[in-house]
Write a protein that holds these residues in place. Structure first.
Motif, PDB file in Angstrom:
ATOM      1  N   SER A   1      -4.203  10.627  11.032  1.00  0.00           N
ATOM      2  CA  SER A   1      -5.226  10.017  10.180  1.00  0.00           C
ATOM      3  C   SER A   1      -4.723   8.692   9.607  1.00  0.00           C
ATOM      4  CB  SER A   1      -5.692  10.983   9.086  1.00  0.00           C
ATOM      5  OG  SER A   1      -4.799  10.976   8.013  1.00  0.00           O
ATOM      6  N   ALA A   2      -3.411   8.593   9.352  1.00  0.00           N
ATOM      7  CA  ALA A   2      -2.883   7.318   8.853  1.00  0.00           C
ATOM      8  C   ALA A   2      -3.047   6.223   9.918  1.00  0.00           C
ATOM      9  CB  ALA A   2      -1.420   7.463   8.455  1.00  0.00           C
ATOM     10  N   LEU A   3      -2.799   6.570  11.184  1.00  0.00           N
ATOM     11  CA  LEU A   3      -2.956   5.586  12.260  1.00  0.00           C
ATOM     12  C   LEU A   3      -4.419   5.174  12.413  1.00  0.00           C
ATOM     13  CD1 LEU A   3      -0.452   6.982  14.902  1.00  0.00           C
ATOM     14  CD2 LEU A   3      -0.312   4.793  13.683  1.00  0.00           C
ATOM     15  N   LYS A   4      -5.311   6.152  12.230  1.00  0.00           N
ATOM     16  CA  LYS A   4      -6.744   5.850  12.291  1.00  0.00           C
ATOM     17  C   LYS A   4      -7.111   4.849  11.187  1.00  0.00           C
ATOM     18  CE  LYS A   4     -11.297   6.779  12.971  1.00  0.00           C
ATOM     19  NZ  LYS A   4     -11.861   5.621  12.266  1.00  0.00           N
TER      20      LYS A   4
ATOM     21  N   PHE B   1       0.851  -1.189   0.000  1.00  0.00           N
ATOM     22  CA  PHE B   1       0.000   0.000   0.000  1.00  0.00           C
ATOM     23  C   PHE B   1       0.885   1.236   0.000  1.00  0.00           C
ATOM     24  CE2 PHE B   1      -4.449  -1.282   0.962  1.00  0.00           C
ATOM     25  CZ  PHE B   1      -4.257  -2.640   1.038  1.00  0.00           C
ATOM     26  N   SER B   2       0.568   2.169  -0.886  1.00  0.00           N
ATOM     27  CA  SER B   2       1.283   3.437  -0.917  1.00  0.00           C
ATOM     28  C   SER B   2       0.661   4.394   0.096  1.00  0.00           C
ATOM     29  CB  SER B   2       1.180   4.041  -2.321  1.00  0.00           C
ATOM     30  OG  SER B   2       1.424   5.423  -2.266  1.00  0.00           O
ATOM     31  N   PRO B   3       1.502   5.254   0.696  1.00  0.00           N
ATOM     32  CA  PRO B   3       0.949   6.279   1.596  1.00  0.00           C
ATOM     33  C   PRO B   3      -0.164   7.088   0.925  1.00  0.00           C
ATOM     34  CG  PRO B   3       3.331   6.295   1.724  1.00  0.00           C
ATOM     35  CD  PRO B   3       2.969   5.313   0.650  1.00  0.00           C
ATOM     36  N   MET B   4      -0.013   7.327  -0.379  1.00  0.00           N
ATOM     37  CA  MET B   4      -1.025   8.105  -1.111  1.00  0.00           C
ATOM     38  C   MET B   4      -2.419   7.508  -0.949  1.00  0.00           C
ATOM     39  SD  MET B   4       0.157  10.739  -2.620  1.00  0.00           S
ATOM     40  CE  MET B   4      -1.206  11.071  -3.734  1.00  0.00           C
ATOM     41  N   GLN B   5      -2.488   6.180  -0.908  1.00  0.00           N
ATOM     42  CA  GLN B   5      -3.794   5.520  -0.778  1.00  0.00           C
ATOM     43  C   GLN B   5      -4.447   5.854   0.563  1.00  0.00           C
ATOM     44  OE1 GLN B   5      -1.846   1.637  -2.235  1.00  0.00           O
ATOM     45  NE2 GLN B   5      -3.994   1.349  -2.763  1.00  0.00           N
ATOM     46  N   PHE B   6      -3.577   6.043   1.574  1.00  0.00           N
ATOM     47  CA  PHE B   6      -4.091   6.335   2.916  1.00  0.00           C
ATOM     48  C   PHE B   6      -4.651   7.749   3.034  1.00  0.00           C
ATOM     49  CE2 PHE B   6      -2.995   2.939   5.966  1.00  0.00           C
ATOM     50  CZ  PHE B   6      -2.368   2.076   5.094  1.00  0.00           C
ATOM     51  N   TYR B   7      -4.280   8.614   2.092  1.00  0.00           N
ATOM     52  CA  TYR B   7      -4.739   9.997   2.185  1.00  0.00           C
ATOM     53  C   TYR B   7      -6.122  10.201   1.582  1.00  0.00           C
ATOM     54  CZ  TYR B   7       0.164  10.659   3.331  1.00  0.00           C
ATOM     55  OH  TYR B   7       1.402  10.559   3.897  1.00  0.00           O
TER      56      TYR B   7
ATOM     57  N   ASP C   1     -10.121   9.748   1.478  1.00  0.00           N
ATOM     58  CA  ASP C   1     -11.202   9.525   2.438  1.00  0.00           C
ATOM     59  C   ASP C   1     -11.925   8.207   2.199  1.00  0.00           C
ATOM     60  OD1 ASP C   1     -10.667  11.897   3.665  1.00  0.00           O
ATOM     61  OD2 ASP C   1     -12.113  13.045   2.465  1.00  0.00           O
ATOM     62  N   ASP C   2     -11.970   7.792   0.922  1.00  0.00           N
ATOM     63  CA  ASP C   2     -12.741   6.582   0.602  1.00  0.00           C
ATOM     64  C   ASP C   2     -11.889   5.312   0.668  1.00  0.00           C
ATOM     65  OD1 ASP C   2     -11.143   6.985  -1.570  1.00  0.00           O
ATOM     66  OD2 ASP C   2     -12.748   6.841  -3.064  1.00  0.00           O
ATOM     67  N   PHE C   3     -10.673   5.437   1.234  1.00  0.00           N
ATOM     68  CA  PHE C   3      -9.743   4.307   1.211  1.00  0.00           C
ATOM     69  C   PHE C   3     -10.317   3.049   1.885  1.00  0.00           C
ATOM     70  CE2 PHE C   3      -6.012   2.251   3.448  1.00  0.00           C
ATOM     71  CZ  PHE C   3      -5.642   1.486   2.361  1.00  0.00           C
ATOM     72  N   ILE C   4     -10.747   3.192   3.148  1.00  0.00           N
ATOM     73  CA  ILE C   4     -11.236   2.035   3.893  1.00  0.00           C
ATOM     74  C   ILE C   4     -12.468   1.438   3.206  1.00  0.00           C
ATOM     75  CG2 ILE C   4     -12.232   1.278   6.100  1.00  0.00           C
ATOM     76  CD1 ILE C   4      -9.251   1.826   6.223  1.00  0.00           C
ATOM     77  N   GLU C   5     -13.347   2.334   2.759  1.00  0.00           N
ATOM     78  CA  GLU C   5     -14.555   1.884   2.081  1.00  0.00           C
ATOM     79  C   GLU C   5     -14.210   1.095   0.815  1.00  0.00           C
ATOM     80  OE1 GLU C   5     -17.249   5.201   1.348  1.00  0.00           O
ATOM     81  OE2 GLU C   5     -18.175   3.965  -0.215  1.00  0.00           O
ATOM     82  N   SER C   6     -13.196   1.559   0.075  1.00  0.00           N
ATOM     83  CA  SER C   6     -12.843   0.869  -1.168  1.00  0.00           C
ATOM     84  C   SER C   6     -12.269  -0.519  -0.878  1.00  0.00           C
ATOM     85  CB  SER C   6     -11.875   1.714  -2.002  1.00  0.00           C
ATOM     86  OG  SER C   6     -10.592   1.753  -1.401  1.00  0.00           O
ATOM     87  N   VAL C   7     -11.519  -0.643   0.216  1.00  0.00           N
ATOM     88  CA  VAL C   7     -10.993  -1.957   0.601  1.00  0.00           C
ATOM     89  C   VAL C   7     -12.154  -2.873   1.022  1.00  0.00           C
ATOM     90  CG1 VAL C   7      -9.504  -3.223   2.214  1.00  0.00           C
ATOM     91  CG2 VAL C   7      -8.760  -0.999   1.308  1.00  0.00           C
ATOM     92  N   ALA C   8     -13.045  -2.331   1.852  1.00  0.00           N
ATOM     93  CA  ALA C   8     -14.181  -3.125   2.341  1.00  0.00           C
ATOM     94  C   ALA C   8     -15.039  -3.626   1.173  1.00  0.00           C
ATOM     95  CB  ALA C   8     -15.026  -2.282   3.300  1.00  0.00           C
ATOM     96  N   LYS C   9     -15.219  -2.776   0.160  1.00  0.00           N
ATOM     97  CA  LYS C   9     -16.023  -3.166  -0.998  1.00  0.00           C
ATOM     98  C   LYS C   9     -15.404  -4.344  -1.744  1.00  0.00           C
ATOM     99  CE  LYS C   9     -18.628   0.935  -2.393  1.00  0.00           C
ATOM    100  NZ  LYS C   9     -18.448   2.205  -3.119  1.00  0.00           N
ATOM    101  N   LEU C  10     -14.080  -4.327  -1.901  1.00  0.00           N
ATOM    102  CA  LEU C  10     -13.409  -5.421  -2.612  1.00  0.00           C
ATOM    103  C   LEU C  10     -13.505  -6.719  -1.819  1.00  0.00           C
ATOM    104  CD1 LEU C  10     -10.229  -3.718  -4.116  1.00  0.00           C
ATOM    105  CD2 LEU C  10     -12.307  -4.454  -5.309  1.00  0.00           C
ATOM    106  N   VAL C  11     -13.325  -6.605  -0.502  1.00  0.00           N
ATOM    107  CA  VAL C  11     -13.422  -7.789   0.359  1.00  0.00           C
ATOM    108  C   VAL C  11     -14.809  -8.423   0.220  1.00  0.00           C
ATOM    109  CG1 VAL C  11     -13.557  -8.515   2.782  1.00  0.00           C
ATOM    110  CG2 VAL C  11     -11.643  -7.096   2.009  1.00  0.00           C
ATOM    111  N   ALA C  12     -15.835  -7.558   0.193  1.00  0.00           N
ATOM    112  CA  ALA C  12     -17.212  -8.060   0.056  1.00  0.00           C
ATOM    113  C   ALA C  12     -17.457  -8.618  -1.341  1.00  0.00           C
ATOM    114  CB  ALA C  12     -18.198  -6.933   0.369  1.00  0.00           C
ATOM    115  N   LYS C  13     -16.993  -7.871  -2.363  1.00  0.00           N
ATOM    116  CA  LYS C  13     -17.235  -8.277  -3.752  1.00  0.00           C
ATOM    117  C   LYS C  13     -16.663  -9.664  -4.044  1.00  0.00           C
ATOM    118  CE  LYS C  13     -16.396  -6.727  -8.520  1.00  0.00           C
ATOM    119  NZ  LYS C  13     -15.679  -5.719  -9.337  1.00  0.00           N
TER     120      LYS C  13
END
Ligand code: C2E
Ligand code: MG
Ligand code: MG
Ligand code: MG
Length: 274
Positions: free
Chosen positions: A159-162, A116-122, A124-136
C-alpha cells in the motif's frame, strides 16, 4: 496553561510508572498542546546545485516551546510517530510549505522538500489530503518533493508503494532520504519511484580524508547517475567536503556550509544579499 504545566508535569502522573513512560506521557500532552496553541514553526534550508545556485529548500519542523525554546525534531518526532500525532504535524508542515511555495518561487526557488512520516502513508485519506492542499494553494505539484525513508515500506509495503505511485501521478517528486543508513536501501531503490537520493550526512563527514566514506559516497554517486536519479549530499559543513563532492560530480548539496535552516523571512533576506 502552557506556563503552568511545563517540565514538571510528570509529577502529576502515577509514581508507579517508570520515568521514561512518565516523560513520554508528559511529552505527548505537551505535543498536543503545541499543536493546539501553534507552537510549531517551519524552517527552510537551501539545497544548492553545483554552480552554487539555490534550487530548492527543505522544510524542517521546529517546536518553539514557551519555556524550553527551540526543541530539536530528534527529541519529539520519534514519540510523535508512535502516538500518531505526526500525522497532524506533518499535514501542518505540508500546508505551510504549500502556503510559502509562491513566495519561494518568486525568489527563484523551484522546489520545496517536505519530510513525510510513514504514519502519514497509513492513512486512507493521505493522497486526498495532499491533493486538496495542492488545489487550495494553486501550486504546481512538481514544486513539491516528498522526502521519505525506506521505513515507509516496513509495515505494508504494497500500500505504501501504491501511495507513492499516486503521489507521482499527482505530480509530486520523491526523494529517498537518509540513503545508506537503513537495512535494505539497495533493494528498495529498485521499487521506490525516486527522482532524488539524499546521501546521509554520516557518509559525507570528512569525506576528503575518510577513505571509507569516500568509497561509499563515490559508489552511490555512480549508481545514482546510472539509474538516472540525482544525488544530494546532506550535512556538508566544510569546504573540503564540498570540493571533494564537486570533484565527483555530486548534483546537489545541503549543509551548514551554505546555510542553516531559517524562518522564511530570514531565508529570503539571505538570498537577497547572496
Ligand atoms: P532530515 O530530513 O535528514 O533533515 C536533515 C537534518 O540535517 C536537519 O535536522 C538539518 O537541520 C540537519 N542538517 C542540515 N545541514 C547540516 C549540517 O551541515 N550539519 C549537521 N550536523 N546537520 C545538518 P533537523 O532539522 O534537526 O531534523 C532532523 C530530522 O527530523 C530530519 O532529518 C527528519 O528526519 C525529521 N524531520 C524534520 N522535520 C520533519 C517533518 O516536518 N516531518 C517529519 N516526518 N520529519 C521531520
Ligand atoms: Mg529530509
Ligand atoms: Mg536526511
Ligand atoms: Mg538525516
Amino acid at each position: 496553561e502552557a506556563k503552568r504545566r511545563g517540565s514538571n508535569t510528570f509529577q502529576w502522573f502515577s509514581p508507579d510508572l517508570d520515568l521514561d513512560t512518565q516523560q513520554q506521557i508528559t511529552l505527548r500532552a505537551q505535543l498536543q498542546e503545541a499543536i493546539q496553541t501553534h507552537q510549531f514553526e517551519v524552517f527552510y534550508q537551501p539545497i544548492v546545485s553545483r554552480n552554487g545556485a539555490v534550487v530548492a529548500v527543505e522544510a524542517l519542523l521546529r517546536w518553539n516551546h514557551p519555556e524550553r525554546g527551540y526543541v530539536s525534531p530528534a527529541d519529539f518526532i520519534p514519540l510523535a510517530e508512535r502516538t500518531g500525532q505526526i500525522v497532524a504535524m506533518g499535514h501542518w508542515v505540508l500546508e505551510q510549505a504549500c502556503k510559502d511555495a509562491a513566495r519561494l518561487r518568486e525568489a527563484g526557488i523551484a522546489q520545496v522538500s517536505v519530510n513525510f512520516s510513514p504514519m502519514q502513508f497509513y492513512r486512507d485519506d493521505f493522497i486526498e489530503s495532499v491533493a486538496k492542499l495542492v488545489a487550495k494553494y494553486k501550486i504546481q505539484p512538481n514544486q513539491l518533493m516528498a522526502e521519505i525513508t525506506e521505513n515507509v515500506l516496513l509495515r505494508d509495503s504494497a500500500s505504501a508503494l501504491k501511495m507513492m505511485a499516486d503521489l507521482r501521478d499527482l505530480g509530486l517528486e520523491i526523494a529517498l532520504d537518509d540513503f545508506g543508513t537503513g537495512f535494505a536501501s539497495l533493494s528498495y531503490l529498485n521499487v521506490i519511484p525516486a527522482q532524488k537520493l539524499k546521501i546521509d550526512r554520516c557518509f559525507v563527514q570528512n569525506i576528503e580524508s575518510n577513505t571509507r566514506n569516500a568509497a561509499i559516497t563515490r559508489g552511490v554517486l555512480t549508481m545514482a547517475a546510472e539509474l538516472g536519479i540525482s544525488a544530494v549530499a546532506e550535512g556538508v559543513e566544510t569546504e573540503a567536503e564540498r570540493d571533494y563532492l564537486t570533484r565527483y560530480a555530486c548534483d546537489y548539496m545541503q549543509g551548514y556550509l551554505f546555510c542553516r535552516p531559517q524562518p522564511i523571512n530570514k531565508l529570503l533576506a539571505w538570498l537577497d544579499h547572496k
